[in-house]
Write an enzyme that holds these catalytic residues in place. Structure first.
Site, PDB file in Angstrom:
ATOM      1  N   ASN A  12      47.932  44.868  59.229  1.00  0.00           N
ATOM      2  CA  ASN A  12      46.752  45.414  58.555  1.00  0.00           C
ATOM      3  C   ASN A  12      45.874  44.239  58.113  1.00  0.00           C
ATOM      4  OD1 ASN A  12      44.891  46.662  56.910  1.00  0.00           O
ATOM      5  ND2 ASN A  12      46.356  47.289  55.346  1.00  0.00           N
ATOM      6  N   TRP A  13      44.792  44.042  58.827  1.00  0.00           N
ATOM      7  CA  TRP A  13      43.942  42.872  58.553  1.00  0.00           C
ATOM      8  C   TRP A  13      43.024  43.071  57.355  1.00  0.00           C
ATOM      9  CZ3 TRP A  13      41.925  41.628  64.208  1.00  0.00           C
ATOM     10  CH2 TRP A  13      43.007  41.208  64.985  1.00  0.00           C
ATOM     11  N   LYS A  14      42.949  44.289  56.859  1.00  0.00           N
ATOM     12  CA  LYS A  14      42.090  44.597  55.705  1.00  0.00           C
ATOM     13  C   LYS A  14      40.658  44.095  55.982  1.00  0.00           C
ATOM     14  CE  LYS A  14      46.195  44.665  52.889  1.00  0.00           C
ATOM     15  NZ  LYS A  14      46.839  44.530  51.595  1.00  0.00           N
TER      16      LYS A  14
ATOM     17  N   HIS B 114      46.077  54.339  52.534  1.00  0.00           N
ATOM     18  CA  HIS B 114      46.570  53.054  52.019  1.00  0.00           C
ATOM     19  C   HIS B 114      46.341  53.002  50.506  1.00  0.00           C
ATOM     20  CE1 HIS B 114      46.857  48.768  51.235  1.00  0.00           C
ATOM     21  NE2 HIS B 114      47.569  48.688  52.353  1.00  0.00           N
TER      22      HIS B 114
ATOM     23  N   GLU C 243      45.185  50.839  48.644  1.00  0.00           N
ATOM     24  CA  GLU C 243      43.869  50.307  48.236  1.00  0.00           C
ATOM     25  C   GLU C 243      42.796  51.384  48.351  1.00  0.00           C
ATOM     26  OE1 GLU C 243      44.031  46.890  50.813  1.00  0.00           O
ATOM     27  OE2 GLU C 243      45.655  46.094  49.585  1.00  0.00           O
TER      28      GLU C 243
ATOM     29  N   GLU D 142      55.026  51.879  51.069  1.00  0.00           N
ATOM     30  CA  GLU D 142      54.519  50.632  50.501  1.00  0.00           C
ATOM     31  C   GLU D 142      54.480  50.753  48.980  1.00  0.00           C
ATOM     32  OE1 GLU D 142      51.990  48.435  53.626  1.00  0.00           O
ATOM     33  OE2 GLU D 142      50.668  49.808  52.592  1.00  0.00           O
TER      34      GLU D 142
ATOM     35  N   GLY E 113      50.664  42.524  48.431  1.00  0.00           N
ATOM     36  CA  GLY E 113      49.849  41.341  48.168  1.00  0.00           C
ATOM     37  C   GLY E 113      50.287  40.566  46.932  1.00  0.00           C
TER      38      GLY E 113
ATOM     39  N   SER F 130      54.372  42.636  51.076  1.00  0.00           N
ATOM     40  CA  SER F 130      54.801  41.238  51.094  1.00  0.00           C
ATOM     41  C   SER F 130      55.885  40.949  52.134  1.00  0.00           C
ATOM     42  CB  SER F 130      55.264  40.798  49.699  1.00  0.00           C
ATOM     43  OG  SER F 130      54.194  40.890  48.777  1.00  0.00           O
TER      44      SER F 130
ATOM     45  N   GLY G 280      50.505  42.882  55.785  1.00  0.00           N
ATOM     46  CA  GLY G 280      49.145  42.498  55.408  1.00  0.00           C
ATOM     47  C   GLY G 280      48.948  41.007  55.603  1.00  0.00           C
ATOM     48  N   GLY G 281      49.078  40.253  54.535  1.00  0.00           N
ATOM     49  CA  GLY G 281      48.805  38.808  54.535  1.00  0.00           C
ATOM     50  C   GLY G 281      49.402  38.048  55.709  1.00  0.00           C
TER      51      GLY G 281
END
Ligand code: PGA
Length: 253
Positions: free
Chosen positions: A11-13, A97, A99, A169, A175, A215, A236-237
């Site tokens: 997930n590149w956000k 998600h 967010e 999640e 994150g 994470s 993600g990251g």
């Protein structure tokens, strides 16, 4: 138990320009030309979807959108519909998600409409669910997961549910560098599987792939991805660095 092919989804956000996106997927594709028995997916921002779809035509890497509107068209300034996302080349779409829930006020009812819009447009939804730290501390994990599943999947029939991907999640692990402990992860994944079995029966519950997200990185992916009810990861990251993403993909094997 049926063997499920694992999924590693990045997930590149709201990261990467179109050129940076090409560089990243090239790094993944050429760094790992034969990924083995695993479905690899990247979720670029809307603007990069057509370019990525075109660029990845000959690659094993699949494409997800990060969101969609629940209507197929209309006066919804700034939004993208499932129809447009499919047309842009995505086969999957991330729905709900944390967010989106937190910053864009998405409720389970809205998420349910988005799940239906995904199926209507031949997109496989990746439904994200998970509790906040406060909810966990109050002992509400099963109630929250139960509600997110029940409302999110309201009126979704079994044959459609069998193609669903779920990402568990925990909000407190996204994150933050804090990963849930393997025991905590397996407990919730089992709970999700049992909830699906009660609603849809064992065959559907067995077919759904349940990813863990929060994470995930090369140093913890192996122990998480080998848990019995964990069928992959939403990353993600660490998905923004080809070598890390490749290490995570390899840890499914
Ligand atoms: P993270 O994000 O891996 O950076 O914690 C996961 C996600 O939001 O899907």
């Amino acid at each position: 138990m049926r063997k499920r092919i694992p999924i590693i989804a990045g997930n590149w956000k709201m990261h990467l320009t179109a050129a940076e996106a090409v560089q990243l997927v090239d790094g993944i594709h050429y760094g790992l030309p034969f990924p083995g028995d695993v479905d690899v997916i990247v979720a670029p921002p809307f603007l990069s979807l057509p370019g990525m779809a075109n660029h990845l035509r000959e690659s094993y890497i699949g494409i997800a959108a990060q969101n969609l509107h629940f209507e197929d068209q209309g006066a919804f300034t700034g939004e993208c519909s499932g129809k447009q996302v499919k047309d842009a080349g995505a086969d999957y779409v991330i729905v709900g998600h944390s967010e989106r829930r937190q910053y864009f006020a998405e409720t389970d009812e809205i998420i349910n409409k988005k799940i239906k819009a995904s199926y209507r447009n031949s997109l496989v939804p990746i439904l994200c669910i998970g509790e906040t730290l406060e909810e966990r501390e109050r002992g509400e994990v099963s109630a929250i997961i139960g509600r997110q599943l029940a409302v999110g999947l309201l009126d979704v029939p079994g044959p459609e549910a069998a193609r669903l991907i779920i990402a568990y999640e925990p909000v407190w692990a996204i994150g933050t560098g804090k990963t849930a402990l393997p025991g905590q992860v397996e407990d919730v994944h089992r709970l999700i599987r049992v909830s699906l079995a009660l609603k849809y029966g064992g065959l559907v519950a067995d077919a759904v792939r349940i990813l863990y997200g929060g994470s995930v990185k090369p140093s913890n992916s192996k122990e998480l991805l080998t848990l019995p009810n964990v069928d992959g990861a939403l990353v993600g990251g660490a998905s923004l660095k080809a070598p890390d993403f490749i290490e995570i993909i390899k840890s499914t094997g």
